[in-house]
Motif scaffolding. Structure first.
Motif, mmCIF file in Angstrom:
data_model
loop_
_atom_site.group_PDB
_atom_site.id
_atom_site.type_symbol
_atom_site.label_atom_id
_atom_site.label_comp_id
_atom_site.label_asym_id
_atom_site.label_seq_id
_atom_site.Cartn_x
_atom_site.Cartn_y
_atom_site.Cartn_z
ATOM 1 N N ALA A 489 77.555 -10.588 14.546
ATOM 2 C CA ALA A 489 76.303 -10.346 15.264
ATOM 3 C C ALA A 489 75.712 -11.679 15.726
ATOM 4 O O ALA A 489 75.805 -12.690 15.028
ATOM 5 C CB ALA A 489 75.312 -9.607 14.374
ATOM 6 N N SER A 490 75.091 -11.669 16.911
ATOM 7 C CA SER A 490 74.557 -12.925 17.451
ATOM 8 C C SER A 490 73.329 -12.678 18.302
ATOM 9 O O SER A 490 73.129 -11.588 18.840
ATOM 10 C CB SER A 490 75.622 -13.641 18.285
ATOM 11 O OG SER A 490 75.960 -12.868 19.441
ATOM 12 N N ARG A 491 72.525 -13.710 18.420
ATOM 13 C CA ARG A 491 71.376 -13.744 19.316
ATOM 14 C C ARG A 491 71.300 -15.124 19.950
ATOM 15 O O ARG A 491 71.892 -16.082 19.466
ATOM 16 C CB ARG A 491 70.069 -13.469 18.562
ATOM 17 C CG ARG A 491 69.884 -12.032 18.141
ATOM 18 C CD ARG A 491 68.459 -11.783 17.679
ATOM 19 N NE ARG A 491 68.238 -10.385 17.379
ATOM 20 C CZ ARG A 491 67.048 -9.841 17.165
ATOM 21 N NH1 ARG A 491 65.950 -10.600 17.219
ATOM 22 N NH2 ARG A 491 66.922 -8.565 16.894
ATOM 23 N N VAL A 492 70.530 -15.219 21.025
ATOM 24 C CA VAL A 492 70.273 -16.510 21.654
ATOM 25 C C VAL A 492 68.845 -16.923 21.317
ATOM 26 O O VAL A 492 67.912 -16.110 21.399
ATOM 27 C CB VAL A 492 70.474 -16.444 23.176
ATOM 28 C CG1 VAL A 492 70.071 -17.766 23.833
ATOM 29 C CG2 VAL A 492 71.921 -16.118 23.499
ATOM 30 N N THR A 540 63.701 -15.525 20.073
ATOM 31 C CA THR A 540 65.114 -15.162 19.975
ATOM 32 C C THR A 540 65.293 -13.810 20.652
ATOM 33 O O THR A 540 64.370 -12.990 20.672
ATOM 34 C CB THR A 540 65.600 -15.079 18.522
ATOM 35 O OG1 THR A 540 64.963 -13.979 17.865
ATOM 36 C CG2 THR A 540 65.301 -16.367 17.768
ATOM 37 N N ASN A 541 66.488 -13.598 21.201
ATOM 38 C CA ASN A 541 66.671 -12.373 21.964
ATOM 39 C C ASN A 541 68.136 -11.964 21.947
ATOM 40 O O ASN A 541 69.024 -12.820 22.038
ATOM 41 C CB ASN A 541 66.202 -12.586 23.405
ATOM 42 C CG ASN A 541 65.870 -11.300 24.112
ATOM 43 O OD1 ASN A 541 66.759 -10.549 24.500
ATOM 44 N ND2 ASN A 541 64.581 -11.040 24.277
ATOM 45 N N ASP A 542 68.372 -10.664 21.860
ATOM 46 C CA ASP A 542 69.754 -10.176 21.916
ATOM 47 C C ASP A 542 70.271 -10.066 23.341
ATOM 48 O O ASP A 542 71.450 -9.788 23.562
ATOM 49 C CB ASP A 542 69.871 -8.824 21.201
ATOM 50 C CG ASP A 542 68.917 -7.765 21.753
ATOM 51 O OD1 ASP A 542 68.688 -7.753 22.981
ATOM 52 O OD2 ASP A 542 68.400 -6.954 20.966
ATOM 53 N N GLY A 549 63.456 -11.929 31.591
ATOM 54 C CA GLY A 549 62.053 -12.306 31.551
ATOM 55 C C GLY A 549 61.441 -12.282 30.164
ATOM 56 O O GLY A 549 60.674 -13.168 29.802
ATOM 57 N N GLU A 550 61.741 -11.260 29.374
ATOM 58 C CA GLU A 550 61.159 -11.137 28.045
ATOM 59 C C GLU A 550 61.491 -12.344 27.185
ATOM 60 O O GLU A 550 60.672 -12.823 26.413
ATOM 61 C CB GLU A 550 61.663 -9.854 27.379
ATOM 62 C CG GLU A 550 61.114 -9.633 25.977
ATOM 63 C CD GLU A 550 61.703 -8.389 25.328
ATOM 64 O OE1 GLU A 550 61.523 -8.226 24.109
ATOM 65 O OE2 GLU A 550 62.330 -7.586 26.043
ATOM 66 N N ALA A 551 62.697 -12.855 27.322
ATOM 67 C CA ALA A 551 63.113 -14.008 26.533
ATOM 68 C C ALA A 551 62.467 -15.290 27.017
ATOM 69 O O ALA A 551 62.155 -16.183 26.226
ATOM 70 C CB ALA A 551 64.636 -14.139 26.581
ATOM 71 N N MET A 552 62.257 -15.411 28.326
ATOM 72 C CA MET A 552 61.767 -16.651 28.903
ATOM 73 C C MET A 552 60.253 -16.785 28.875
ATOM 74 O O MET A 552 59.721 -17.893 28.902
ATOM 75 C CB MET A 552 62.235 -16.760 30.359
ATOM 76 C CG MET A 552 63.723 -16.979 30.530
ATOM 77 S SD MET A 552 64.266 -18.633 29.995
ATOM 78 C CE MET A 552 64.905 -18.236 28.362
ATOM 79 N N MET A 553 59.535 -15.679 28.853
ATOM 80 C CA MET A 553 58.087 -15.739 28.931
ATOM 81 C C MET A 553 57.467 -16.655 27.877
ATOM 82 O O MET A 553 56.649 -17.519 28.208
ATOM 83 C CB MET A 553 57.491 -14.332 28.829
ATOM 84 C CG MET A 553 55.975 -14.269 28.976
ATOM 85 S SD MET A 553 55.067 -14.509 27.432
ATOM 86 C CE MET A 553 55.429 -12.965 26.599
#
Length: 573
Positions: A489-492, A540-542, A549-553
């Motif tokens: 499993a991973s996220r950024v 963090t985001n999957d 956008g959700e990750a960058m906001m």
């Protein structure tokens, strides 16, 4: 000129900094991403000398409904309507220009425009010529005294010799967020395709001979200069959104205005209203020579002034400042020794501005990131790679593994053939433990990929694998995909990492979290191993949502929100 105007209207940050009455920033809709002048309201006031309006303020700009020919003539005005003449659509020869952007006395960017007529080798008929238009903009956008990010816009379009749009492509990068829009005109109208991350939207617009391209305002004035009292109305294309707008120009009088060297110059003044629809209108003022050469433009809402100049003056110091900002960054009040070797770093954050999001704090507990609240405006943040437990009032964040952390997505396309091949080769015989496998995949991503901070797009993992190059985000996405391809499993993670030069600062960075041995392990493919403790995790985001956008906001929201001080660090334990 319209490109700046449209971007300003779409900006979430213009006029009121990072908070406006437009759509909530958290939704990150297309209107925000077209905001070319993000944050202009955060600059200090402009030093342009005040002058008496040449006409009463109530009559300064054109009304929403342009006057009819008869009304204008009865008022003694000369009216030049786009739909009544083709004179201002005739090509007047190749053209190149440089503009310097200023807010007050701050040189904040530049623009380069080139217009060239060309034809295919087998076409000798002058009527078969087409016109290639190219625009490049660069702006350094500051939030407060310590934070800044770089925004770039490029636009290429092709038109017929009489000004009919054929095809265009626009690219807008706002810090780490990149959006592209490409459109083609055919018998059925204009088809525009917008891409951000892996999210793709397509729109169709009616398009006729009366419509114009992105440089319509400048080209109209240059090809057929307005005289005092003349008005001109036409519909034109806005970049990135995409959007068809109505432009109304009115040459009001002669005016004496200061130029870039401070010397006054008498020029013709043109008021411009751009109607974006849905009761959204923006205004700017253009000053021209009698032959139509634009010399100065002012955007009153943002205090932005552009001056027509040469390349040397337009670009002076901008490129070096852009390198220093490194996409997006915020200064720190102290230095960090041997940042790439750190295993434990303490940061003190003092909030200086309210974030856009509803939460009062952007920095929250994360895996390997401990947070302790000192008071209503300050935090202590401890970042550790030592596997320690929280104590002394610190809280550590954690989140469960979900299906989205394991499955392929539009961006982390871990089932793609190239990704699976790399993961299989890196994993070897399969005798490695989870932690050792994750670290080996980080090394492989590092060895196989060349760092290119100017890669310019938010790429899918498979694209990074094929191109073998990308920025920090590309590295993080590729590693996340390799991990998922091996069942991990991973996220950024998105945030900021310490950089010593040219001055101590936290710069935008992305890395990867791998869930191994029951915990989240931070890995950085740009260094090829476990991530150092020299960073702050903002989100963090999957990346299961194809629109990033959700990750960058939170990344952009962080800029200017805190003063940062490094209070402790360690390289060995």
């Amino acid at each position: 000129m319209l490109r700046l105007l449209t971007f300003l209207a779409g900006s979430r940050f213009a006029l009121t900094g990072f908070r406006t009455s437009l759509e909530r920033f958290a939704t990150f809709k297309a209107v925000w991403i077209t905001g070319f002048l993000l944050g202009w309201g955060l600059f200090s006031g402009c030093d342009i000398p005040e002058r008496v309006p040449l006409v009463p303020p109530a009559d300064r700009y054109l009304s929403a409904d342009p006057p009819s020919q008869g009304d204008a003539e009865s008022a003694g005005e000369q009216v030049a309507r786009e739909d009544a003449t083709q004179e201002n659509r005739k090509f007047r020869g190749d053209f190149e220009a440089w503009d310097a952007y200023f807010v007050g006395d701050k040189h904040v960017g530049y623009s380069h425009i080139s217009v060239t007529a060309t034809r295919d080798a087998d076409q000798r008929d002058p009527e078969k010529q087409h016109v290639e238009l190219n625009i490049e903009d660069c702006l350094l956008i500051h939030r407060g005294s310590a934070s800044a990010f770089v925004q770039r816009h490029s636009h290429q379009s092709s038109e017929t010799i009489d000004g009919q749009l054929q095809h265009y492509k626009s690219n807008l990068s706002v810090g780490p967020v990149i959006t592209t829009c490409e459109g083609t005109v055919d018998e059925s109208g204009l088809t525009a395709v917008k891409t951000r991350g892996a999210a793709v939207t397509t729109k169709k617009f009616p398009w006729g001979a009366e419509h114009r391209g992105l440089l319509a305002v400048e080209e109209s004035i240059r090809r057929a200069p307005l005289r005092i009292g003349q008005k001109r109305t036409f519909q034109t294309l806005a970049p990135i959104q995409p959007l068809v707008t109505t432009v109304r120009m009115h040459c009001v009088a002669k005016a004496t205005v200061p130029m870039i060297d401070g010397k006054p110059r008498e020029l013709l003044e043109i008021d411009v209203e751009t109607d974006l629809g849905e009761d959204r209108k923006t205004y700017h003022v253009i000053w021209i020579e009698p032959d139509g050469a634009i010399r100065r433009v002012m955007y009153p809402a943002s205090n932005l002034v552009t001056y027509r100049t040469d390349k040397e003056i337009a670009t002076k110091d901008i490129e070096s400042q852009q390198t220093a900002i490194a996409i997006a960054s915020t200064l720190t009040n102290s230095e960090l020794e041997r940042p790439s070797e750190t295993k434990r770093v303490g940061f003190k954050l003092v909030r200086t501005a309210l974030p856009l999001a509803a939460e009062k704090s952007i920095i929250k507990p994360q895996p390997n990131q401990f947070v302790r609240k000192l008071d209503e405006t300050s935090l202590l943040v401890l970042v550790s790679t030592l596997g320690e437990a929280p104590k002394n009032g610190f809280q550590q964040g954690s989140f469960p593994v979900t299906d989205a952390d394991r499955k392929p997505s539009a961006i982390i396309d871990s089932s793609e053939t190239m990704v699976r091949r790399i993961a299989q080769a890196a994993g070897g015989s399969g005798k490695l433990g989870e932690r050792e496998l994750a670290i080996e995949l980080a090394r492989s991503a590092n060895r196989l990929t060349q760092l290119n901070p100017a890669s310019g797009t938010f790429q899918r993992a498979s694209e990074v694998a094929r191109n073998a190059q990308g920025d920090a985000t590309a590295y993080a996405v590729l590693l996340a995909a390799l991990l998922r391809a091996k069942g991990v499993a991973s996220r950024v993670a998105f945030g900021f990492r310490y950089q010593a030069t040219p001055s101590p600062r936290m710069v935008y960075h992305a890395w990867t979290l791998a869930h191994v041995d029951g915990d989240w392990l931070p890995l950085d493919a740009t260094s090829g191993g476990i991530a150092a403790a020299d960073r702050l995790t903002v989100s963090t985001n999957d990346l299961s949502n194809s629109d990033i956008g959700e990750a960058m906001m939170p990344v952009l929201d962080f800029l200017g929100a805190y003063e940062i001080e490094i209070v402790a660090s360690a390289t060995r334990y």
